[in-house]
Motif scaffolding. Sequence first.
Motif, PDB file in Angstrom:
ATOM      1  N   SER A 229       7.837  -8.456  73.253  1.00 35.28           N
ATOM      2  CA  SER A 229       9.153  -8.699  73.844  1.00 35.28           C
ATOM      3  C   SER A 229      10.163  -9.013  72.761  1.00 35.28           C
ATOM      4  O   SER A 229       9.843  -9.294  71.615  1.00 35.28           O
ATOM      5  N   ARG A 230      11.405  -8.921  73.208  1.00 31.69           N
ATOM      6  CA  ARG A 230      12.489  -9.211  72.258  1.00 31.69           C
ATOM      7  C   ARG A 230      12.390 -10.619  71.748  1.00 31.69           C
ATOM      8  O   ARG A 230      12.713 -10.917  70.611  1.00 31.69           O
ATOM      9  N   LEU A 231      11.960 -11.501  72.536  1.00 32.06           N
ATOM     10  CA  LEU A 231      11.847 -12.888  72.108  1.00 32.06           C
ATOM     11  C   LEU A 231      10.817 -13.030  71.001  1.00 32.06           C
ATOM     12  O   LEU A 231      10.948 -13.864  70.101  1.00 32.06           O
ATOM     13  N   ASP A 232       9.813 -12.210  71.057  1.00 33.71           N
ATOM     14  CA  ASP A 232       8.782 -12.286  70.006  1.00 33.71           C
ATOM     15  C   ASP A 232       9.282 -11.710  68.671  1.00 33.71           C
ATOM     16  O   ASP A 232       8.830 -12.110  67.604  1.00 33.71           O
ATOM     17  N   LYS A 233      10.231 -10.700  68.710  1.00 36.81           N
ATOM     18  CA  LYS A 233      10.711 -10.057  67.489  1.00 36.81           C
ATOM     19  C   LYS A 233      11.756 -10.891  66.753  1.00 36.81           C
ATOM     20  O   LYS A 233      11.933 -10.803  65.550  1.00 36.81           O
ATOM     21  N   ARG A 234      12.519 -11.734  67.472  1.00 43.61           N
ATOM     22  CA  ARG A 234      13.646 -12.454  66.873  1.00 43.61           C
ATOM     23  C   ARG A 234      13.217 -13.370  65.735  1.00 43.61           C
ATOM     24  O   ARG A 234      13.856 -13.369  64.658  1.00 43.61           O
ATOM     25  N   PRO A 235      12.183 -14.176  65.830  1.00 38.18           N
ATOM     26  CA  PRO A 235      11.793 -15.034  64.693  1.00 38.18           C
ATOM     27  C   PRO A 235      11.419 -14.230  63.467  1.00 38.18           C
ATOM     28  O   PRO A 235      11.695 -14.633  62.329  1.00 38.18           O
ATOM     29  N   LYS A 236      10.836 -13.119  63.665  1.00 34.14           N
ATOM     30  CA  LYS A 236      10.414 -12.290  62.523  1.00 34.14           C
ATOM     31  C   LYS A 236      11.610 -11.745  61.768  1.00 34.14           C
ATOM     32  O   LYS A 236      11.641 -11.692  60.535  1.00 34.14           O
ATOM     33  N   MET A 237      12.663 -11.362  62.534  1.00 38.29           N
ATOM     34  CA  MET A 237      13.871 -10.820  61.886  1.00 38.29           C
ATOM     35  C   MET A 237      14.578 -11.905  61.086  1.00 38.29           C
ATOM     36  O   MET A 237      15.098 -11.689  60.013  1.00 38.29           O
ATOM     37  N   LYS A 238      14.637 -13.082  61.641  1.00 40.64           N
ATOM     38  CA  LYS A 238      15.282 -14.192  60.944  1.00 40.64           C
ATOM     39  C   LYS A 238      14.585 -14.482  59.636  1.00 40.64           C
ATOM     40  O   LYS A 238      15.230 -14.791  58.609  1.00 40.64           O
ATOM     41  N   LYS A 239      13.297 -14.395  59.660  1.00 33.21           N
ATOM     42  CA  LYS A 239      12.537 -14.661  58.433  1.00 33.21           C
ATOM     43  C   LYS A 239      12.845 -13.614  57.359  1.00 33.21           C
ATOM     44  O   LYS A 239      12.991 -13.927  56.180  1.00 33.21           O
ATOM     45  N   THR A 240      13.021 -12.357  57.781  1.00 32.38           N
ATOM     46  CA  THR A 240      13.315 -11.259  56.826  1.00 32.38           C
ATOM     47  C   THR A 240      14.685 -11.448  56.203  1.00 32.38           C
ATOM     48  O   THR A 240      14.888 -11.284  55.003  1.00 32.38           O
ATOM     49  N   VAL A 241      15.641 -11.777  57.058  1.00 35.15           N
ATOM     50  CA  VAL A 241      17.006 -12.000  56.564  1.00 35.15           C
ATOM     51  C   VAL A 241      17.019 -13.127  55.555  1.00 35.15           C
ATOM     52  O   VAL A 241      17.704 -13.080  54.532  1.00 35.15           O
ATOM     53  N   ARG A 242      16.232 -14.153  55.863  1.00 33.11           N
ATOM     54  CA  ARG A 242      16.195 -15.303  54.952  1.00 33.11           C
ATOM     55  C   ARG A 242      15.689 -14.881  53.584  1.00 33.11           C
ATOM     56  O   ARG A 242      16.222 -15.290  52.554  1.00 33.11           O
ATOM     57  N   PHE A 243      14.662 -14.090  53.564  1.00 31.51           N
ATOM     58  CA  PHE A 243      14.122 -13.629  52.268  1.00 31.51           C
ATOM     59  C   PHE A 243      15.130 -12.782  51.493  1.00 31.51           C
ATOM     60  O   PHE A 243      15.262 -12.868  50.274  1.00 31.51           O
ATOM     61  N   ILE A 244      15.844 -11.959  52.297  1.00 26.52           N
ATOM     62  CA  ILE A 244      16.845 -11.093  51.634  1.00 26.52           C
ATOM     63  C   ILE A 244      17.939 -11.952  51.003  1.00 26.52           C
ATOM     64  O   ILE A 244      18.359 -11.732  49.858  1.00 26.52           O
ATOM     65  N   LEU A 245      18.405 -12.922  51.748  1.00 26.77           N
ATOM     66  CA  LEU A 245      19.472 -13.793  51.233  1.00 26.77           C
ATOM     67  C   LEU A 245      19.008 -14.572  50.013  1.00 26.77           C
ATOM     68  O   LEU A 245      19.749 -14.729  49.029  1.00 26.77           O
ATOM     69  N   ILE A 246      17.780 -15.052  50.132  1.00 24.75           N
ATOM     70  CA  ILE A 246      17.242 -15.795  48.984  1.00 24.75           C
ATOM     71  C   ILE A 246      17.161 -14.883  47.765  1.00 24.75           C
ATOM     72  O   ILE A 246      17.504 -15.264  46.636  1.00 24.75           O
ATOM     73  N   GLY A 247      16.755 -13.640  48.008  1.00 21.61           N
ATOM     74  CA  GLY A 247      16.653 -12.684  46.901  1.00 21.61           C
ATOM     75  C   GLY A 247      18.016 -12.412  46.273  1.00 21.61           C
ATOM     76  O   GLY A 247      18.150 -12.330  45.053  1.00 21.61           O
ATOM     77  N   LEU A 248      19.002 -12.247  47.158  1.00 22.41           N
ATOM     78  CA  LEU A 248      20.357 -11.994  46.649  1.00 22.41           C
ATOM     79  C   LEU A 248      20.868 -13.159  45.829  1.00 22.41           C
ATOM     80  O   LEU A 248      21.508 -12.989  44.792  1.00 22.41           O
ATOM     81  N   VAL A 249      20.602 -14.363  46.317  1.00 21.51           N
ATOM     82  CA  VAL A 249      21.049 -15.564  45.591  1.00 21.51           C
ATOM     83  C   VAL A 249      20.370 -15.621  44.224  1.00 21.51           C
ATOM     84  O   VAL A 249      21.012 -15.921  43.204  1.00 21.51           O
ATOM     85  N   VAL A 250      19.077 -15.311  44.223  1.00 19.95           N
ATOM     86  CA  VAL A 250      18.341 -15.344  42.957  1.00 19.95           C
ATOM     87  C   VAL A 250      18.919 -14.317  41.986  1.00 19.95           C
ATOM     88  O   VAL A 250      19.143 -14.596  40.800  1.00 19.95           O
ATOM     89  N   VAL A 251      19.222 -13.114  42.512  1.00 21.68           N
ATOM     90  CA  VAL A 251      19.784 -12.058  41.657  1.00 21.68           C
ATOM     91  C   VAL A 251      21.154 -12.486  41.140  1.00 21.68           C
ATOM     92  O   VAL A 251      21.503 -12.310  39.957  1.00 21.68           O
ATOM     93  N   LEU A 252      21.969 -13.046  42.069  1.00 18.37           N
ATOM     94  CA  LEU A 252      23.313 -13.471  41.684  1.00 18.37           C
ATOM     95  C   LEU A 252      23.248 -14.539  40.598  1.00 18.37           C
ATOM     96  O   LEU A 252      24.027 -14.494  39.615  1.00 18.37           O
ATOM     97  N   ILE A 253      22.321 -15.484  40.816  1.00 17.20           N
ATOM     98  CA  ILE A 253      22.166 -16.541  39.814  1.00 17.20           C
ATOM     99  C   ILE A 253      21.743 -15.943  38.473  1.00 17.20           C
ATOM    100  O   ILE A 253      22.234 -16.332  37.402  1.00 17.20           O
ATOM    101  N   ALA A 254      20.847 -14.958  38.541  1.00 15.21           N
ATOM    102  CA  ALA A 254      20.381 -14.315  37.304  1.00 15.21           C
ATOM    103  C   ALA A 254      21.516 -13.575  36.616  1.00 15.21           C
ATOM    104  O   ALA A 254      21.679 -13.623  35.378  1.00 15.21           O
ATOM    105  N   VAL A 255      22.320 -12.881  37.456  1.00 15.60           N
ATOM    106  CA  VAL A 255      23.458 -12.133  36.883  1.00 15.60           C
ATOM    107  C   VAL A 255      24.455 -13.085  36.251  1.00 15.60           C
ATOM    108  O   VAL A 255      24.926 -12.883  35.124  1.00 15.60           O
ATOM    109  N   ILE A 256      24.787 -14.141  37.003  1.00 17.11           N
ATOM    110  CA  ILE A 256      25.763 -15.105  36.472  1.00 17.11           C
ATOM    111  C   ILE A 256      25.226 -15.771  35.213  1.00 17.11           C
ATOM    112  O   ILE A 256      25.939 -15.940  34.220  1.00 17.11           O
ATOM    113  N   GLY A 257      23.948 -16.080  35.267  1.00 15.73           N
ATOM    114  CA  GLY A 257      23.340 -16.710  34.107  1.00 15.73           C
ATOM    115  C   GLY A 257      23.362 -15.774  32.908  1.00 15.73           C
ATOM    116  O   GLY A 257      23.680 -16.173  31.774  1.00 15.73           O
ATOM    117  N   GLY A 258      23.011 -14.510  33.192  1.00 13.84           N
ATOM    118  CA  GLY A 258      23.011 -13.538  32.102  1.00 13.84           C
ATOM    119  C   GLY A 258      24.414 -13.295  31.560  1.00 13.84           C
ATOM    120  O   GLY A 258      24.626 -13.182  30.340  1.00 13.84           O
TER     121      GLY A 258
END
Length: 465
Positions: free
Chosen positions: A2-31
Motif C-alpha cells: 500500500s501507499r502507506l507502506d511506500k512512504r517511509p521508504k521514500m523519505k529515507k531515500t530523500v534523506r540519503f540524497i540530501l545528506i549526500g548533497l550536503v557532503v558534496v557541497l561541504i567537500a566542494v566548499i572545503g576544496g
Amino acid sequence: MSRLDKRPKMKKTVRFILIGLVVVLIAVIGGYTYRSMHYSSHFLPDTFINGTRVSDLTANQANELLHDRYDAQEFTVEQNGEEWKTFKKADLGLDTDFSDELESMISQQNNWRWGLAFLSSANQNLELNTAAFDEQTLNQQTEELDQEIAALNEDRTKTEDAKIDQDEDGFTIEPEKQGDELDTKQASEAFKANILDGQNELELTRYTKQPQTTSEDEDLQNELEQLNEIAQTNGTYKINGEDVEIPTEEIMDWVVYENDEVTLDQDKVQGYVEKLGEDYNTSENETQFESTEQDEVDVDPGTLSWTINTEQETEGLSEDLLKGEDFERTPIVQGSAEPSEPLVDDTYVEVDLKNQHMWYYQDGEVTLDTDIVSGKPDTKTPTGVFYVWDKERDATLTGEDYESPVDFWLPIDWTGVGIHDADWQPTFGGDRWEEGGSHGCINTPPGEMEELFDNIEVGTPVVVI
C-alpha cells in the motif's frame, strides 16, 4: 504494497540524497577554500606579467623567472642601421629584483576569484615596472658612451653655423655647413631616455648635429647690416693740407658686435690714432720744405707744431664711425698750429743759416729779402719751424752778460730767440756770424727789419734751415 507502506521508504531515500548533497557541497566548499588559500600566495590562473605567464607561481618563483628574462635583455646602439655597441641592461644598472612589487601584486589580487579566473577565457595581464635603474651606474655608463661618441666625431665632418666673415669690401655671411658630426649631448640624452622608457635600441644617425644658426637667421642678418653700416663708412682726415683716408680694412678690424649692437674695439682704434700721431705729429716729425737756395730740405720740429691728443681723438673718431655716415675730420691736437692746414703754406719767413740770408714770402711771392747775422758758433741759432708769437717795439733784450735795446722785436721760440734790428752790426751776411754773431737771434739790418715788422702778422711761420 500500500501507499502507506511506500512512504517511509521514500523519505529515507530523500534523506540519503540530501545528506549526500550536503557532503558534496561541504567537500566542494572545503576544496575551493583550500584552493583559495593557495592563491593567497600564488598568482591566479592565466595571469601574465609583461607577457610572461606566472600562473600558480609564488612571488619568489615569478621573480626568478622574470629575473632570468630581464637579466638577459640588451640595449643596442646602431650606426646607419648596423650594430655599433651592445649593452646588457643589467650592466647599465637595471634592477631585476621585482620581489616587493610581485608580493604587492599577489596581495592585491582576490584569491577567492580563482575559479572565475580558471573558467574565464580572458587572461589577466599585469604590468611590472621594468625601468628601475641604479642612477649612479646608468649615469656612469652614459658618460662613457658620451666620450666614445665624441671619439667617433674625430673622423667626421664638422657641422658649422652660419657666421659673419669679411672680405675686402666688407662683411658677408658665410653659410652654414651640414656635416655628419654627431650631437654627443643629444645622443647621450636619448640613450638614457630610451633605456628608462624600456626601449631596446638607439640609432645614432638620428642625432646628427644640425646648424643652430643658418644664413637666413634674422639676428645674423641684422648683425650683418649693422656691421656693414659701420665698416663701409668712408672716413677721411684733413692733415697738413692732405686727405688721409682711413683704410676700410682697418675699420672692419675695429668693429665688434656684442649685446645686439655694434661697438668698436677701443684698443685698436687707439692704436690707429697713435700710429697717426707717429706719422704726422709735427712736434715729432721733420717738415719737408722747398727752400729758396737749398732745394727741398727736412726741417726739425720747432715752436710751430701740433701733437694729436690720443685719448680725445680716439673718442671723437669712434663717435663719428658709430654714426654710420661718411665723414671728414681734423684730429684733436695740442699745440700752436692748425693740423688740417700745411704747417708752412705760402706766407712765411725763411732764414737760411748756410747762406746767411732771410726772405719774407707773402702769398708765394718774395716781398723782402736781406742778408742777416745769426748766432755765433757757441750760441748758434736753432733750426726748426717756428712762428712769430708776438710783436714788440722798443724792446730791451737781456741775457747773462748783455742788455741790448732794439726798435723791433719778433720772438719765434720759447728760449728768447727772435728776429730784431741790429744797428751795431757793421755788415751782414757772409762769415760775419763766425766772429760777430749773436747770442742766437737773427740780426737784421734796421731798414729791412722795420719793413718786415710793419708787414708781418703774429702767427706767421718762420722756417730756420
